[in-house]
Design a protein around this motif. Structure first.
Motif, PDB file in Angstrom:
ATOM      1  N   ALA A  57       0.844  -1.188   0.000  1.00 27.65           N
ATOM      2  CA  ALA A  57       0.000   0.000   0.000  1.00 27.65           C
ATOM      3  C   ALA A  57       0.880   1.240   0.000  1.00 27.65           C
ATOM      4  CB  ALA A  57      -0.919   0.000   1.217  1.00 27.65           C
ATOM      5  N   ARG A  58       0.416   2.283  -0.647  1.00 26.29           N
ATOM      6  CA  ARG A  58       1.159   3.533  -0.642  1.00 26.29           C
ATOM      7  C   ARG A  58       1.183   4.110   0.767  1.00 26.29           C
ATOM      8  NH1 ARG A  58      -1.384   7.539  -4.586  1.00 26.29           N
ATOM      9  NH2 ARG A  58       0.305   8.822  -3.720  1.00 26.29           N
ATOM     10  N   GLY A  60       0.536   6.168   3.906  1.00 26.98           N
ATOM     11  CA  GLY A  60      -0.676   6.879   4.283  1.00 26.98           C
ATOM     12  C   GLY A  60      -1.951   6.086   4.062  1.00 26.98           C
ATOM     13  N   PHE A  61      -1.838   4.944   3.369  1.00 24.05           N
ATOM     14  CA  PHE A  61      -3.034   4.148   3.075  1.00 24.05           C
ATOM     15  C   PHE A  61      -2.956   2.733   3.648  1.00 24.05           C
ATOM     16  CE2 PHE A  61      -2.758   7.266  -0.397  1.00 24.05           C
ATOM     17  CZ  PHE A  61      -4.003   7.874  -0.277  1.00 24.05           C
ATOM     18  N   HIS A  62      -1.982   2.475   4.502  1.00 25.25           N
ATOM     19  CA  HIS A  62      -1.798   1.117   5.015  1.00 25.25           C
ATOM     20  C   HIS A  62      -3.016   0.603   5.776  1.00 25.25           C
ATOM     21  CE1 HIS A  62       2.909   1.257   4.849  1.00 25.25           C
ATOM     22  NE2 HIS A  62       2.331   1.426   3.681  1.00 25.25           N
ATOM     23  N   ASP A  63      -3.764   1.500   6.376  1.00 26.28           N
ATOM     24  CA  ASP A  63      -4.917   1.072   7.171  1.00 26.28           C
ATOM     25  C   ASP A  63      -6.243   1.381   6.476  1.00 26.28           C
ATOM     26  OD1 ASP A  63      -3.291   0.186   9.297  1.00 26.28           O
ATOM     27  OD2 ASP A  63      -3.118   2.237  10.042  1.00 26.28           O
ATOM     28  N   SER A  64      -6.187   1.689   5.197  1.00 21.66           N
ATOM     29  CA  SER A  64      -7.408   2.043   4.484  1.00 21.66           C
ATOM     30  C   SER A  64      -8.368   0.864   4.412  1.00 21.66           C
ATOM     31  CB  SER A  64      -7.075   2.514   3.067  1.00 21.66           C
ATOM     32  OG  SER A  64      -8.256   2.704   2.311  1.00 21.66           O
ATOM     33  N   THR A  65      -9.634   1.149   4.656  1.00 19.09           N
ATOM     34  CA  THR A  65     -10.654   0.099   4.556  1.00 19.09           C
ATOM     35  C   THR A  65     -10.948  -0.268   3.099  1.00 19.09           C
ATOM     36  OG1 THR A  65     -12.403   1.790   4.617  1.00 19.09           O
ATOM     37  CG2 THR A  65     -11.738   0.793   6.715  1.00 19.09           C
ATOM     38  N   GLY A  84       1.893  -3.473   5.891  1.00 15.20           N
ATOM     39  CA  GLY A  84       2.015  -2.671   4.687  1.00 15.20           C
ATOM     40  C   GLY A  84       1.579  -3.355   3.409  1.00 15.20           C
ATOM     41  N   MET A  85       1.204  -4.633   3.500  1.00  8.37           N
ATOM     42  CA  MET A  85       0.844  -5.403   2.311  1.00  8.37           C
ATOM     43  C   MET A  85      -0.672  -5.582   2.219  1.00  8.37           C
ATOM     44  SD  MET A  85       3.634  -6.180   0.678  1.00  8.37           S
ATOM     45  CE  MET A  85       2.950  -7.400  -0.452  1.00  8.37           C
ATOM     46  N   LEU A  93      -4.280   3.593  -4.538  1.00  7.83           N
ATOM     47  CA  LEU A  93      -3.804   3.349  -3.171  1.00  7.83           C
ATOM     48  C   LEU A  93      -2.617   2.388  -3.141  1.00  7.83           C
ATOM     49  CD1 LEU A  93      -7.120   2.967  -1.126  1.00  7.83           C
ATOM     50  CD2 LEU A  93      -6.006   5.033  -2.002  1.00  7.83           C
ATOM     51  N   LEU A  94      -2.248   1.845  -4.286  1.00  7.37           N
ATOM     52  CA  LEU A  94      -1.231   0.790  -4.321  1.00  7.37           C
ATOM     53  C   LEU A  94       0.100   1.318  -4.854  1.00  7.37           C
ATOM     54  CD1 LEU A  94      -3.468  -2.039  -5.845  1.00  7.37           C
ATOM     55  CD2 LEU A  94      -3.098  -1.484  -3.417  1.00  7.37           C
TER      56      LEU A  94
END
Length: 270
Positions: A57-58, A60-65, A84-85, A93-94
């Protein structure tokens, strides 16, 4: 083939019912329900986050739903993603840096693929004609003890044209990796003596790219063989120009998609 990994591309709206959307996109390639050309898988699951084969994940987006994570195992055991994966998500977001690097490498190789052929044909008029491998093999077969394999091989590979070719940097394409033309000189010479377009095809076929399932129903099998979801076989498919276009640069295709397109790593068995 066992353990196929494929990046499946789906429109953003597919997220509303991801399993159904994936099933529909994959259905034309089910092993026991389609013609041989489209016979690819007999089992699939979302995989990649837990084993590191998916996407990073980029920042800032590691915890994005919005990220997509692995399906559980067949026994229900969960497969949490590595830090992070993930197994996929919206393209924006990737981290696609690996695919951008692949695209750059593919572009470089394709640009240089004809250099060895051009070099060979520049050098050929300056050296004695190459004697074919069959000449040396016939001599060995007539007198194996007097003309052993080692001598046969040495006589073939020390011919002036081949030696001059191997010594020139343009005989190599470093981006292909550790490939020595000397390890394949029999087939190499035959390819160099043939058509330039065919030689370039052979070189570019060495490029390893991942399997891809495009938005419009192309499965690029083994990264080199386009298979169309709507056609019976490659001989009668009228859309092959599209398939070859996708096959040319899989990394570039993924990088050019809209940010909301879903990219999902799947593990298939076939």
């Amino acid at each position: 083939m066992a353990g196929i990994r494929v990046v499946a591309c789906l429109p953003a709206a597919a997220r509303d019912d991801l399993v159904t959307a994936l099933g529909q996109a994959l259905a034309p390639f089910e092993m026991y329900a389609n013609p041989q050309w489209r016979s690819i898988w007999d089992w699939w699951a979302i995989r990649g986050g837990s084993d590191g084969s998916g996407f990073s994940a980029r920042p800032g987006f590691h915890d994005s739903t919005e990220l997509i994570h692995d399906d559980p195992r067949h026994d229900g055991t969960s497969l949490p993603s590595l830090p992070g994966m993930c197994a996929g998500g919206p393209r924006g977001l990737l981290d696609l840096s690996d695919f951008r690097a692949l695209s750059k490498r593919v572009t470089t190789i394709r640009a240089r693929a004809g250099d060895p052929w051009d070099l060979w044909h520049r050098l050929a008029p300056e050296h004695p004609p190459m004697l074919p491998w069959s000449t040396f093999r016939a001599r060995h077969l007539e007198d194996p003890r007097g003309y052993p394999t080692e001598r046969m091989w040495a006589d073939y590979t020390t011919q002036p044209l081949l030696q001059a070719f191997v010594a020139d940097p343009f005989s190599q394409i470093p981006e292909l990796g550790d490939i020595s033309w000397l390890n394949h000189q029999i087939g190499l010479v035959a390819a160099l003596d043939g058509d330039r377009t065919d030689f370039v095809r052979r070189v570019t076929a060495r490029i390893r790219q991942p399997d891809l399932l495009t938005l419009d129903g192309w499965w690029i099998e083994d990264g080199v063989s386009p298979v169309h979801a709507l056609c019976e076989d490659g001989e009668t498919c009228p859309h092959m120009d599209d398939g070859w276009h996708y096959q040319d640069d899989i990394g570039g295709y993924l990088d050019a998609l809209a940010d909301d397109v879903l990219l999902i790593k799947l593990k298939c068995h076939g």
